[in-house]
Scaffold this motif. Structure first.
Motif, short mmCIF file in Angstrom:
data_model
loop_
_atom_site.label_atom_id
_atom_site.label_comp_id
_atom_site.label_asym_id
_atom_site.label_seq_id
_atom_site.Cartn_x
_atom_site.Cartn_y
_atom_site.Cartn_z
N LYS A 19 0.83 -1.20 0.00
CA LYS A 19 0.00 0.00 0.00
C LYS A 19 0.87 1.26 0.00
N GLU A 21 0.70 5.28 1.23
CA GLU A 21 -0.03 6.24 2.03
C GLU A 21 0.53 7.63 1.78
N ALA A 23 0.22 11.67 3.31
CA ALA A 23 -0.32 12.47 4.40
C ALA A 23 0.02 13.93 4.19
N ASP A 33 -4.39 15.43 7.17
CA ASP A 33 -5.25 14.53 6.39
C ASP A 33 -4.40 13.40 5.85
N ARG A 34 -5.03 12.28 5.53
CA ARG A 34 -4.27 11.17 4.94
C ARG A 34 -5.12 10.40 3.95
N GLN A 35 -4.45 9.81 2.98
CA GLN A 35 -5.11 9.00 1.97
C GLN A 35 -4.29 7.73 1.78
N ARG A 36 -4.97 6.67 1.41
CA ARG A 36 -4.27 5.39 1.25
C ARG A 36 -4.78 4.68 0.01
N THR A 37 -3.89 4.01 -0.70
CA THR A 37 -4.31 3.27 -1.90
C THR A 37 -3.42 2.04 -2.08
N MET A 55 -3.63 10.53 -6.72
CA MET A 55 -4.06 10.64 -5.32
C MET A 55 -3.68 12.00 -4.74
N HIS A 59 -6.41 15.30 -3.97
CA HIS A 59 -6.73 15.66 -2.58
C HIS A 59 -5.99 16.89 -2.07
N TYR A 60 -4.79 17.15 -2.59
CA TYR A 60 -3.96 18.14 -1.91
C TYR A 60 -3.45 19.30 -2.76
#
Ligand SMILES: [Zn+2]
Length: 333
Positions: A19, A21, A23, A33-37, A55, A59-60
């Motif tokens: 994965k 991640e 942040a 904030d954080r996102q994971r894929t 990603m 988001h950022y």
């Protein structure tokens, strides 16, 4: 419009085999904030880069309230500190991949790339249990064993990025084979894969003593893993406890050499094996104190990592913020 450093953000990315991640980290090292894929490494490096860019951009990168000034990436592999090229990342199946160049071109922001445990080390140093400590060493034992070194408050990366690879320090001259081709490395005793190998050998050699461990593995010796050894040891199983003791002693032998060579004030231990094996830190510290020089032991404290799974993204973001400001987007690092 210029962005003041205090109100800006950096993105920390932890690029792992399974994965990835990302942040958003503020100037104080807090995760906003954080996102994971899933990494989907099997689809190749171009796909991985596209996934990260999608990603991060979504988001950022389009938020005026949270301006991003730098991106830091921790990669599970060997990273050349001079050009941000991933030399070798066996778990991703990458060789000589120019990740920094690719990400900078796609995102238009300065990018810093470092080894994943170096990122963890920097996170613990700046915002974790090592905050305020000048000389510290991290040793992380999971499937493999990695490490990181901070001397005088600076991350030591080495000429080719290899500094802190304590997992491949020889602790027994003719010991068991290691994943790197050498024999008797610390990782060949303390890495999750090595513990599983030793556990399977013991279960095969002593079926009675290994009954509990085999039961946990649903009767299949091939499913005996380091995680199951930790579980069985927590329930008091004698064979599992023997494995924990051996692992702790091997770790302590390695730590004694690290303490003698680098004389840190703090030794930070973390990773799945450290978290999952009861008493491992105590056993390793006992062995370390039995072996190392008195002068190295006097100021030394052995502690567990504080930031846990967040250390890598926080460290990568802070490292990027601190180092890319000098470099800009196009110069050498
Ligand atoms: Zn090795």
């Amino acid at each position: 419009m210029t962005t003041s450093a205090e109100s800006s953000y950096a993105i920390g990315i932890d690029l792992g085999a399974t994965k990835t991640e990302a942040a958003l980290v503020d100037a104080d090292g807090r995760i906003a904030d954080r996102q994971r894929t899933p990494t989907e490494a099997a689809k190749g490096p171009d796909h991985v880069i596209e996934t990260i860019v999608t990603m991060v951009s979504a988001h950022y990168l389009r938020n005026a309230d949270r301006p991003v000034t730098a991106i830091g990436v921790g990669v599970a592999g060997q990273v050349d500190p001079n050009n941000g090229v991933v030399r070798r990342a066996p778990n991703l199946d990458w060789r000589e991949f120019p990740i920094r160049e690719r990400l900078e071109a796609a995102m238009g922001l300065p990018v810093a790339v470092l080894n994943d445990v170096q990122a963890i080390t920097y996170g613990e140093c700046r915002r974790g249990v090592g905050h305020g400590v000048g000389d510290l060493v991290c040793v992380f034992a999971g499937t493999g064993v990695g490490g990181g070194v901070v001397i005088g408050g600076e991350l030591v990366r080495g000429t080719s990025g290899n500094a802190g690879e304590f997992g491949h320090m020889t602790i027994e001259r003719d010991g068991p084979p290691c994943s790197c081709g050498n024999r008797g490395c610390l990782e060949a005793f303390v890495g999750g894969w090595a513990i599983a190998r030793r556990a399977r050998e013991k279960v095969a050699a002593e079926p009675m003593a290994g009954a509990a461990l085999l039961h946990l593995a649903n009767g299949d010796p091939e499913r005996v893993s380091a995680a199951l050894v930790g579980q069985a040891a927590s329930h008091g199983d004698a064979l599992a406890r023997e494995l924990v003791e051996e692992t702790g002693v091997a770790l302590g032998v390695g730590l004694a050499s690290i303490a003698n060579a680098l004389n840190p004030e703090l030794l930070i231990l973390g990773g799945g094996v450290v978290e999952g094996f009861p008493d491992l830190v105590d056993i390793a510290e006992r062995e370390l104190r039995r072996r190392a020089l008195a002068a190295a032991l006097k100021p030394l404290r052995v502690v567990r990592s504080k930031l846990g799974a967040d250390a890598g993204v926080i460290g990568a973001a802070i490292f990027a913020r601190e180092t890319t400001r000098e470099r800009g987007t196009s110069g050498a690092s």
